[in-house]
Design a protein around this motif. Structure first.
Motif, PDB file in Angstrom:
ATOM      1  N   ARG A  40       0.819  -1.207   0.000  1.00  0.00           N
ATOM      2  CA  ARG A  40       0.000   0.000   0.000  1.00  0.00           C
ATOM      3  C   ARG A  40       0.856   1.261   0.000  1.00  0.00           C
ATOM      4  O   ARG A  40       0.534   2.243  -0.654  1.00  0.00           O
ATOM      5  CB  ARG A  40      -0.929  -0.021   1.214  1.00  0.00           C
ATOM      6  CG  ARG A  40      -2.082  -1.000   1.079  1.00  0.00           C
ATOM      7  CD  ARG A  40      -2.980  -0.956   2.296  1.00  0.00           C
ATOM      8  NE  ARG A  40      -4.125  -1.831   2.145  1.00  0.00           N
ATOM      9  CZ  ARG A  40      -5.018  -2.063   3.099  1.00  0.00           C
ATOM     10  NH1 ARG A  40      -4.869  -1.476   4.294  1.00  0.00           N
ATOM     11  NH2 ARG A  40      -6.040  -2.872   2.894  1.00  0.00           N
ATOM     12  N   GLU A  44       0.675   4.062  -2.908  1.00  0.00           N
ATOM     13  CA  GLU A  44       0.432   5.482  -2.682  1.00  0.00           C
ATOM     14  C   GLU A  44       1.568   6.339  -3.232  1.00  0.00           C
ATOM     15  O   GLU A  44       1.365   7.511  -3.550  1.00  0.00           O
ATOM     16  CB  GLU A  44       0.257   5.741  -1.188  1.00  0.00           C
ATOM     17  CG  GLU A  44      -1.022   5.142  -0.613  1.00  0.00           C
ATOM     18  CD  GLU A  44      -1.116   5.334   0.887  1.00  0.00           C
ATOM     19  OE1 GLU A  44      -0.158   5.898   1.468  1.00  0.00           O
ATOM     20  OE2 GLU A  44      -2.134   4.923   1.475  1.00  0.00           O
ATOM     21  N   SER A  75      -6.626  -4.533  -3.542  1.00  0.00           N
ATOM     22  CA  SER A  75      -5.373  -3.806  -3.748  1.00  0.00           C
ATOM     23  C   SER A  75      -4.628  -4.337  -4.964  1.00  0.00           C
ATOM     24  O   SER A  75      -4.098  -3.558  -5.780  1.00  0.00           O
ATOM     25  CB  SER A  75      -4.492  -3.910  -2.501  1.00  0.00           C
ATOM     26  OG  SER A  75      -5.138  -3.361  -1.372  1.00  0.00           O
TER      27      SER A  75
END
Length: 661
Positions: A40, A44, A75
């Protein structure tokens, strides 16, 4: 004091409890998995390729079965799509959607997938994805769906369906202004001219001072103004084109259109049409809609303009010149503001020819000749610049410069070009670079080069490992490291064994357990040497498999990179060739006009001497040929025909036939 000590002890116990809770174990694939949290973070930071790699490592772990939560698969699908791998993302999205409980997240995922397909030019697939997303679409995404679906339908040429979608839920903000512009284009393309003109006019009068609003407003006014010009409605086009800013991306084309509007017919007054949104809100927003309203009772005898109230008052029609000469002078004054602007703009190039055309119509042949010669010089220079840009483009400098700044970026589909390179061809291709067909091909080319660089880097590391294994001189490894590697996937044989101990209430007599227990010696099976293993699966063998795989990937990646580069070059050359053809067309028109002016200034071939008028133009006496006679404009034509003696009769003309000049 004692109470304070107890409070501190309780606080310490709570902190210890929280630390223990924070250190609780997690299961592989859960939201608390460090690998997922690391992925993650990479996502980002727009490092989608590394994020996908991090998530795929979990599937190749020591466990034979891999189970993960919904967060993992969502994801992975998001990062697949962000890097441009649509097919894998779509497969995961469909699997997750079957068991998902949050319709908003699923709706957003489907919208992103459809937007990807639209930008890549897969319009049929985008339409199918949007229709599937419409079934359980949350209200928060209706406007996004409406915008994207209408653009897909417009790209497919399905204007009637686009109109049905766009006529719903239009407001007054900038977002719906874009939808209303698309609605106007769809209505005009579908033949519903009055409604389409009204929609474009409403966008052209949109309030707002930010750059996006002003750009959209200018675009709508230019589109509507040139639509009026193409339909010979110069009087209606002038007020619309006059709204465009004098300095902006659409100012040159607006000024060119204003000049032609001075020469176009004024046309009939064009009426606005009531849109569906007006009909829905008319009764609600009109306080003077009926005679029984308070406004009508307080102001007796006064009724507001019904056409203004209904929103269908006619378009304002500006006056045009009664005489052609006056219109030409006005047009020249407008075009003079354009001719010294960007020389590669087609509107500016057309103005180079429009000014001498108007001067020639006014009879100012000398000035027209000067401007035509100037236009020919400028067009030759523009043509040379275009040819130089084409030669520079074939060298690939522009594309390499655009990619050099973000060569290692893993943004994939989300990557955006931050600035344009200082290459000659860039200034001719700004419009093309902003289009999806070029931008998406550029993204593909950049991503393929990134993968190619990654595979070549792996090959370098594999070669070092190969040399180390084949050279015979391997570095020594500490025994502790070897034991750690051996125990990495080792499981305790009795880890699931549960032992229960009973508390002894009485002690046994001393010496009772001194005797050695007797065990039967187990019978060992016969052992023999096994055959040599057919295949090993050590580090060396695994490296060889990776080496083989990378060697097979390199030709495919190299071919994909060459195809993308060829596609980029073909798109740019196509755009430059179109500009060159337009310049060649203007050059031909300019040279024909110069030849016509030169031909009018020369004497007849059989005339040695000639007189000049006050302006220096030659005065030529008309010569009569067979079948012709000169007519005096001050005398009746019938009498001259009767008194004229016909020329000598020939096979082609009888004595009774005359040609009057």
């Amino acid at each position: 004091m004692k109470r304070c000590a107890l409070t501190l002890a309780a606080a310490a116990l709570s902190a210890w409890t929280l630390s223990v809770a924070a250190a609780q174990t997690y299961f592989t694939g859960s939201a608390e998995d460090p690998s997922i949290r690391s992925a993650r973070f990479l996502g980002e930071d727009q490092r989608y390729f590394s994020a996908v790699t991090e998530l795929l490592k979990l599937q190749r772990g020591p466990d034979e079965t891999f189970e993960a939560g919904r967060d993992y698969w969502e994801s992975l699908a998001d990062y697949y799509l962000s890097f441009g791998m649509r097919d894998r993302a779509e497969h995961i999205y469909r699997t997750v959607a079957a068991t998902a409980s949050d319709p908003l997240e699923i709706g957003r995922a489907r919208m992103r997938l459809a937007e990807f397909e639209y930008e890549r030019g897969y319009f049929d697939q985008a339409r199918a994805s949007l229709l599937r997303a419409r079934e359980k679409l949350p209200r928060e995404l209706e406007l996004d769906w409406q915008d994207l679906y209408s653009r897909v339908l417009l790209s497919l040429g399905r204007y009637n369906e686009a109109i049905e979608v766009l006529e719903d839920q239009l407001g007054d903000d900038l977002r719906t202004a874009y939808l209303r512009y698309n609605l106007g284009v769809a209505l005009i393309s579908d033949g519903r001219l009055d409604e389409g003109r009204t929609a474009l006019d409403r966008v052209g009068r949109q309030l707002g001072n930010d750059e996006n609003t002003r750009a959209l407003r200018d675009k709508a006014n230019v589109t509507l103004g040139w639509h009026f010009l193409q339909n010979q409605l110069g009087g209606s086009a002038k007020p619309v084109l006059g709204r465009v800013r004098s300095e902006g991306p659409y100012s040159n084309r607006a000024l060119l259109g204003l000049g032609w509007a001075e020469l176009a017919p004024r046309g009939r007054r064009q009426t606005r049409s009531e849109l569906s949104e007006d009909r829905a809100l008319r009764d609600l927003n009109d306080p003077f809609g009926t005679f029984s309203a308070l406004g009508g009772l307080l102001r007796r005898g006064y009724l507001e303009d019904p056409y203004e109230r209904a929103g269908i008052r006619s378009f304002r029609r500006a006056g045009v010149a009664d005489e052609e000469d006056e219109g030409l002078r006005r047009a020249i004054a407008i075009w003079s503001e354009v001719i010294d602007r960007n020389p590669q703009d087609p509107a500016v190039q057309e103005a180079w020819l429009a000014v001498p055309f108007a001067l020639d119509r006014l009879g100012a042949h000398t000035q027209a000749l000067t401007y035509y010669e100037q236009a020919a010089e400028r067009l030759d220079a523009a043509r040379k610049r275009t040819m130089d840009a084409m030669n520079s483009l074939r060298g690939g400098r522009m594309v390499e410069t655009m990619l050099a700044r973000d060569a290692d970026s893993e943004a994939g589909w989300m990557w955006e070009l931050r600035d344009l390179p200082d290459a000659e061809e860039t200034y001719f291709l700004q419009t093309l670079i902003a289009e999806h067909r070029y931008a998406e091909t550029l993204k593909n080319y950049r991503d393929v080069r990134l993968l190619l660089k990654n595979v070549k880097g792996w090959q370098t590391g594999i070669q070092r490992v190969d040399v180390a294994f084949r050279g015979g001189q391997r570095p020594t490894v500490e025994p502790t490291v070897q034991f750690a590697r051996a125990k990495q996937n080792w499981k305790l044989p009795y880890r699931d064994l549960q032992l229960e101990l009973d508390e002894a209430t009485q002690l046994s007599a001393p010496g009772q357990f001194l005797a050695r227990p007797s065990f039967n010696r187990p019978k060992l099976p016969p052992l023999k040497l096994s055959a040599v293993p057919v295949r090993f699966d050590g580090p060396f063998e695994r490296v060889q498999r990776v080496k083989t795989r990378s060697e097979s990937l390199l030709p495919a990646l190299d071919a994909a990179a060459r195809a993308s580069a060829k596609r980029l070059q073909a798109l740019a050359l196509e755009e430059l060739n179109a500009q060159k053809r337009q310049i060649d067309k203007y050059l031909v028109e300019t040279r024909f006009a110069l030849a016509r002016i030169y031909d009018g200034a020369l004497p007849e071939p059989d005339q040695d001497e000639f007189e000049l008028d006050e302006e220096g133009n030659p005065i030529r006496e008309p010569q009569l040929i067979r079948g012709e006679f000169e007519v005096d404009k001050n005398k009746p034509l019938a009498e001259q025909l009767q008194s004229a003696e016909p020329a000598a009769a020939t096979d082609a003309a009888s004595p009774e036939e005359y040609e009057v000049k």
